[in-house]
Design a protein around this motif. Structure first.
Motif, PDB file in Angstrom:
ATOM      1  N   SER A 176      -4.028  -2.197  -8.785  1.00  0.00           N
ATOM      2  CA  SER A 176      -4.584  -2.003  -7.451  1.00  0.00           C
ATOM      3  C   SER A 176      -6.098  -1.887  -7.613  1.00  0.00           C
ATOM      4  O   SER A 176      -6.604  -1.604  -8.711  1.00  0.00           O
ATOM      5  CB  SER A 176      -4.023  -0.732  -6.800  1.00  0.00           C
ATOM      6  N   VAL A 177      -6.830  -2.110  -6.530  1.00  0.00           N
ATOM      7  CA  VAL A 177      -8.287  -1.982  -6.614  1.00  0.00           C
ATOM      8  C   VAL A 177      -8.647  -0.572  -7.078  1.00  0.00           C
ATOM      9  O   VAL A 177      -9.537  -0.396  -7.915  1.00  0.00           O
ATOM     10  CB  VAL A 177      -8.945  -2.338  -5.263  1.00  0.00           C
ATOM     11  N   ARG A 178      -7.947   0.437  -6.564  1.00  0.00           N
ATOM     12  CA  ARG A 178      -8.205   1.825  -7.006  1.00  0.00           C
ATOM     13  C   ARG A 178      -7.981   1.958  -8.511  1.00  0.00           C
ATOM     14  O   ARG A 178      -8.799   2.536  -9.228  1.00  0.00           O
ATOM     15  CB  ARG A 178      -7.313   2.804  -6.257  1.00  0.00           C
TER      16      ARG A 178
ATOM     17  N   ASP B 145      -5.656   0.729  -2.139  1.00  0.00           N
ATOM     18  CA  ASP B 145      -4.267   0.616  -2.600  1.00  0.00           C
ATOM     19  C   ASP B 145      -3.574  -0.637  -2.074  1.00  0.00           C
ATOM     20  O   ASP B 145      -2.459  -0.950  -2.484  1.00  0.00           O
ATOM     21  CB  ASP B 145      -3.465   1.847  -2.160  1.00  0.00           C
ATOM     22  N   ALA B 146      -4.224  -1.352  -1.159  1.00  0.00           N
ATOM     23  CA  ALA B 146      -3.573  -2.468  -0.475  1.00  0.00           C
ATOM     24  C   ALA B 146      -3.830  -3.827  -1.115  1.00  0.00           C
ATOM     25  O   ALA B 146      -3.223  -4.815  -0.710  1.00  0.00           O
ATOM     26  CB  ALA B 146      -4.010  -2.495   0.991  1.00  0.00           C
ATOM     27  N   PHE B 147      -4.722  -3.874  -2.105  1.00  0.00           N
ATOM     28  CA  PHE B 147      -5.074  -5.151  -2.734  1.00  0.00           C
ATOM     29  C   PHE B 147      -5.049  -5.017  -4.249  1.00  0.00           C
ATOM     30  O   PHE B 147      -5.198  -3.930  -4.798  1.00  0.00           O
ATOM     31  CB  PHE B 147      -6.444  -5.632  -2.247  1.00  0.00           C
TER      32      PHE B 147
ATOM     33  N   ALA C 157       0.819  -1.213   0.000  1.00  0.00           N
ATOM     34  CA  ALA C 157       0.000   0.000   0.000  1.00  0.00           C
ATOM     35  C   ALA C 157       0.852   1.261   0.000  1.00  0.00           C
ATOM     36  O   ALA C 157       0.356   2.341  -0.318  1.00  0.00           O
ATOM     37  CB  ALA C 157      -0.954  -0.001   1.191  1.00  0.00           C
ATOM     38  N   ALA C 158       2.132   1.135   0.359  1.00  0.00           N
ATOM     39  CA  ALA C 158       3.019   2.297   0.321  1.00  0.00           C
ATOM     40  C   ALA C 158       3.320   2.706  -1.123  1.00  0.00           C
ATOM     41  O   ALA C 158       3.687   3.841  -1.391  1.00  0.00           O
ATOM     42  CB  ALA C 158       4.311   1.999   1.069  1.00  0.00           C
TER      43      ALA C 158
END
Length: 178
Positions: free
Chosen positions: A150-152, A137-139, A73-74
């Motif tokens: 990313s999901v986003r 942003d984490a997946f 996610a970073a």
């Protein structure tokens, strides 16, 4: 629509997209709506393609997090403009919809519009109910042509994909009416 990025901006853009796409397709005559074939898609083909493209994204948003690949996610997600440019670049290679993303519009114009609206509504519901800005942003979700996003990024792609097809049908309709 400005370039959305935050969850709230994506949610607002989904609602705007649903209305813009639905209104345009509803405004076509039935002859305009169905004029085309599997090689040269009719507006009905484009609308069905969008519906069947939106549905897997909505489904993925409803999955438990442990079923989705984690992502650092970073590492920031790309912007709407970056995703748009990436997709346009990939399109220059000649890639086309295939498999389960090939449209086969069945039903009336009103029914196809209702199904399209439902696909966006489900996407918006699942985004709102199950996600937050950090987790976007984490997946990762796998796009059949663009690879892992990313999901986003997948949501930004989905917004652009809808706008891309709408613009294509609008341009074709304007040329046919000129």
């Amino acid at each position: 629509m400005s370039d959305p990025f935050s969850q709230a901006e994506v949610e607002a853009a989904l609602a705007e997209t649903r209305e813009r796409v639905s209104s345009f397709f509803a405004g076509l005559s039935s002859q305009q709506f169905t004029q085309g074939n599997a090689e040269t898609w009719s507006p009905a083909h484009h609308l069905h393609h969008l519906t069947i493209s939106n549905q897997p994204v909505a489904y993925a948003l409803s999955l438990p997090r442990d079923r989705l690949p984690a992502r650092d996610a970073a590492q920031p997600s790309r912007s709407y403009a970056d995703i748009r440019a990436f997709y346009r670049e990939v399109l220059t290679t000649g890639v086309k919809a295939s498999g389960r993303f090939l449209p086969d519009p069945q039903g009336t114009q009103a029914e196809l519009i209702t199904h399209y609206r439902g696909s966006i509504d489900l996407l918006d519901h699942d985004l709102t109910a199950y996600w937050n800005d950090v987790d976007l942003d984490a997946f990762t979700l796998a796009h059949p042509v663009l690879g892992p996003l990313s999901v986003r990024e997948m949501l930004l792609f989905t917004l652009y994909h809808n706008a891309h097809h709408l613009a294509g049908v609008q341009n074709r309709t304007q040329m046919e009416n000129a």
